[in-house]
Motif scaffolding. Sequence first.
Motif, PDB file in Angstrom:
ATOM      1  N   ILE A 114       0.832  -1.203   0.000  1.00 29.22           N
ATOM      2  CA  ILE A 114       0.000   0.000   0.000  1.00 29.22           C
ATOM      3  C   ILE A 114       0.869   1.257   0.000  1.00 29.22           C
ATOM      4  O   ILE A 114       0.686   2.163  -0.830  1.00 29.22           O
ATOM      5  CB  ILE A 114      -0.947   0.004   1.222  1.00 29.22           C
ATOM      6  CG1 ILE A 114      -1.998  -1.104   1.076  1.00 29.22           C
ATOM      7  CG2 ILE A 114      -1.628   1.368   1.370  1.00 29.22           C
ATOM      8  CD1 ILE A 114      -2.877  -1.277   2.302  1.00 29.22           C
ATOM      9  N   VAL A 115       1.832   1.317   0.923  1.00 30.75           N
ATOM     10  CA  VAL A 115       2.697   2.499   1.007  1.00 30.75           C
ATOM     11  C   VAL A 115       3.548   2.634  -0.260  1.00 30.75           C
ATOM     12  O   VAL A 115       3.654   3.717  -0.843  1.00 30.75           O
ATOM     13  CB  VAL A 115       3.608   2.423   2.251  1.00 30.75           C
ATOM     14  CG1 VAL A 115       4.569   3.607   2.282  1.00 30.75           C
ATOM     15  CG2 VAL A 115       2.771   2.394   3.520  1.00 30.75           C
ATOM     16  N   GLY A 116       4.139   1.505  -0.701  1.00 32.17           N
ATOM     17  CA  GLY A 116       4.958   1.548  -1.911  1.00 32.17           C
ATOM     18  C   GLY A 116       4.153   1.923  -3.140  1.00 32.17           C
ATOM     19  O   GLY A 116       4.607   2.708  -3.979  1.00 32.17           O
ATOM     20  N   GLY A 117       2.948   1.366  -3.261  1.00 29.81           N
ATOM     21  CA  GLY A 117       2.106   1.667  -4.411  1.00 29.81           C
ATOM     22  C   GLY A 117       1.677   3.124  -4.451  1.00 29.81           C
ATOM     23  O   GLY A 117       1.764   3.779  -5.504  1.00 29.81           O
ATOM     24  N   LEU A 118       1.233   3.642  -3.311  1.00 32.96           N
ATOM     25  CA  LEU A 118       0.796   5.037  -3.266  1.00 32.96           C
ATOM     26  C   LEU A 118       1.960   5.990  -3.531  1.00 32.96           C
ATOM     27  O   LEU A 118       1.813   6.987  -4.252  1.00 32.96           O
ATOM     28  CB  LEU A 118       0.162   5.347  -1.904  1.00 32.96           C
ATOM     29  CG  LEU A 118      -1.180   4.680  -1.612  1.00 32.96           C
ATOM     30  CD1 LEU A 118      -1.644   5.006  -0.194  1.00 32.96           C
ATOM     31  CD2 LEU A 118      -2.238   5.117  -2.620  1.00 32.96           C
TER      32      LEU A 118
ATOM     33  N   ALA B  81       5.708  -5.334  15.488  1.00 31.65           N
ATOM     34  CA  ALA B  81       5.764  -3.871  15.377  1.00 31.65           C
ATOM     35  C   ALA B  81       6.940  -3.435  14.505  1.00 31.65           C
ATOM     36  O   ALA B  81       6.806  -2.530  13.676  1.00 31.65           O
ATOM     37  CB  ALA B  81       5.879  -3.250  16.772  1.00 31.65           C
ATOM     38  N   VAL B  82       8.100  -4.090  14.669  1.00 37.12           N
ATOM     39  CA  VAL B  82       9.262  -3.766  13.855  1.00 37.12           C
ATOM     40  C   VAL B  82       8.970  -4.021  12.375  1.00 37.12           C
ATOM     41  O   VAL B  82       9.350  -3.240  11.501  1.00 37.12           O
ATOM     42  CB  VAL B  82      10.501  -4.580  14.309  1.00 37.12           C
ATOM     43  CG1 VAL B  82      11.638  -4.456  13.293  1.00 37.12           C
ATOM     44  CG2 VAL B  82      10.967  -4.102  15.677  1.00 37.12           C
ATOM     45  N   GLY B  83       8.271  -5.137  12.089  1.00 36.31           N
ATOM     46  CA  GLY B  83       7.928  -5.453  10.705  1.00 36.31           C
ATOM     47  C   GLY B  83       7.047  -4.393  10.068  1.00 36.31           C
ATOM     48  O   GLY B  83       7.266  -3.985   8.921  1.00 36.31           O
TER      49      GLY B  83
ATOM     50  N   VAL C  36       6.630   0.372   6.389  1.00 35.27           N
ATOM     51  CA  VAL C  36       6.136   1.734   6.211  1.00 35.27           C
ATOM     52  C   VAL C  36       7.276   2.654   5.767  1.00 35.27           C
ATOM     53  O   VAL C  36       7.104   3.498   4.873  1.00 35.27           O
ATOM     54  CB  VAL C  36       5.501   2.263   7.516  1.00 35.27           C
ATOM     55  CG1 VAL C  36       5.261   3.771   7.422  1.00 35.27           C
ATOM     56  CG2 VAL C  36       4.180   1.552   7.794  1.00 35.27           C
ATOM     57  N   LEU C  37       8.452   2.479   6.367  1.00 35.24           N
ATOM     58  CA  LEU C  37       9.561   3.398   6.125  1.00 35.24           C
ATOM     59  C   LEU C  37      10.388   3.064   4.894  1.00 35.24           C
ATOM     60  O   LEU C  37      10.926   3.971   4.242  1.00 35.24           O
ATOM     61  CB  LEU C  37      10.480   3.426   7.353  1.00 35.24           C
ATOM     62  CG  LEU C  37       9.878   3.941   8.658  1.00 35.24           C
ATOM     63  CD1 LEU C  37      10.944   3.961   9.740  1.00 35.24           C
ATOM     64  CD2 LEU C  37       9.267   5.326   8.474  1.00 35.24           C
ATOM     65  N   THR C  38      10.512   1.779   4.554  1.00 31.30           N
ATOM     66  CA  THR C  38      11.421   1.397   3.472  1.00 31.30           C
ATOM     67  C   THR C  38      11.051   2.012   2.123  1.00 31.30           C
ATOM     68  O   THR C  38      11.944   2.432   1.378  1.00 31.30           O
ATOM     69  CB  THR C  38      11.521  -0.131   3.367  1.00 31.30           C
ATOM     70  OG1 THR C  38      12.035  -0.642   4.610  1.00 31.30           O
ATOM     71  CG2 THR C  38      12.447  -0.551   2.238  1.00 31.30           C
ATOM     72  N   PRO C  39       9.767   2.092   1.732  1.00 36.17           N
ATOM     73  CA  PRO C  39       9.461   2.793   0.476  1.00 36.17           C
ATOM     74  C   PRO C  39       9.968   4.234   0.481  1.00 36.17           C
ATOM     75  O   PRO C  39      10.429   4.744  -0.551  1.00 36.17           O
ATOM     76  CB  PRO C  39       7.934   2.729   0.395  1.00 36.17           C
ATOM     77  CG  PRO C  39       7.561   1.537   1.199  1.00 36.17           C
ATOM     78  CD  PRO C  39       8.550   1.487   2.316  1.00 36.17           C
ATOM     79  N   LEU C  40       9.909   4.890   1.644  1.00 35.84           N
ATOM     80  CA  LEU C  40      10.435   6.253   1.738  1.00 35.84           C
ATOM     81  C   LEU C  40      11.952   6.259   1.590  1.00 35.84           C
ATOM     82  O   LEU C  40      12.517   7.156   0.962  1.00 35.84           O
ATOM     83  CB  LEU C  40      10.038   6.874   3.083  1.00 35.84           C
ATOM     84  CG  LEU C  40       8.557   7.196   3.271  1.00 35.84           C
ATOM     85  CD1 LEU C  40       8.289   7.620   4.709  1.00 35.84           C
ATOM     86  CD2 LEU C  40       8.114   8.284   2.308  1.00 35.84           C
TER      87      LEU C  40
END
Length: 336
Positions: A89-93, A181-183, A188-192
Amino acid sequence: MILIYILRFIYASLSCTALAFALAPWTREAFVKYGRTRTRCEPIEKDVQTTGTEAVAGGGTLFSAALNMYASCTVPKNLFSQFYCVGAIVGGLLTIDTIAWCDSQAVPELPATDVGFFIHRYIAFEQWLLGAAQSEVPTAYPSKLAVLALVLFTVHVLIRLKECVFDQPSTDARMHIGQYAVGIVFYVLTPLAVVADSYYSPGWVAQSSWTAPVGVAIYIYASIHQWRCHQILYSLRRRCIDNKSTPHESSTKLDSYAIPTGDLFNYVSCPHFLCEILVYVSLWMVTDCQATSLLWVAGWTAINLGITARESQQWYQTRFGAGYPHDRRALIPFVW
């Protein structure tokens, strides 16, 4: 630059925490291990090894009791699929947002103030946070190399999501809530991290003609072999489930697990971990080695999976003894 510093700080902190936990095995047992290597899930190991939660509670103090309670907070390992769902979701958006930003600019300038691209909103927020004028903040430009890496990342997590939902047999294994939680934070952060560096680098220009193509080739190689290795593991898992459902006189406790063979399993115990590391290294190469934050991602992935691969190797050797191939390495063929 705040975004870059935050991302690198988080990955550095995760790496240091993983190394610290590796120096205190009971902490990994209680808070990190999942699946078969978590001895708490393996009753046959209790007579030879103290479980992580037992080690935590050993002191009998209120503090140790609180740690014991926290160590018992686990969730089903099947929730791994949520990691990839979040990443997709994060990567796609972010991919759609960045491509639209690239298409909106005929020349390398920031979008107009009324355009609602994510990066424009973020830079405006950073300017407000720093109390800086627009001219004092580095101008961000979209990078097609970063977009390519972002697309490849999104494809990777979509493949993993498909495997978790449709291919992987359901399991009753557990993982610690902290690991969960780490996963979530990671995906969430890696696409950024894939594109963040390009936001502060005026128009990335390829420094070499071979780095990005080689990165794509490594990505394809790693993706294919990771898929094959996962299918081998899933096939063994389904076979073990069938053995449990049709017990027979010769069945033993070892029937619940089997030694994987084929493809890269002939060389290392955890080839799927090796391929995961290669995927992130290849994404860094696709950006012509300019996305330094991705290198921090690859470093954290290598440290985390390297430690887990060593534990899996030890588990295989303990579980199967002399029956386990003595020349099979943990993670790197012929080396380690």
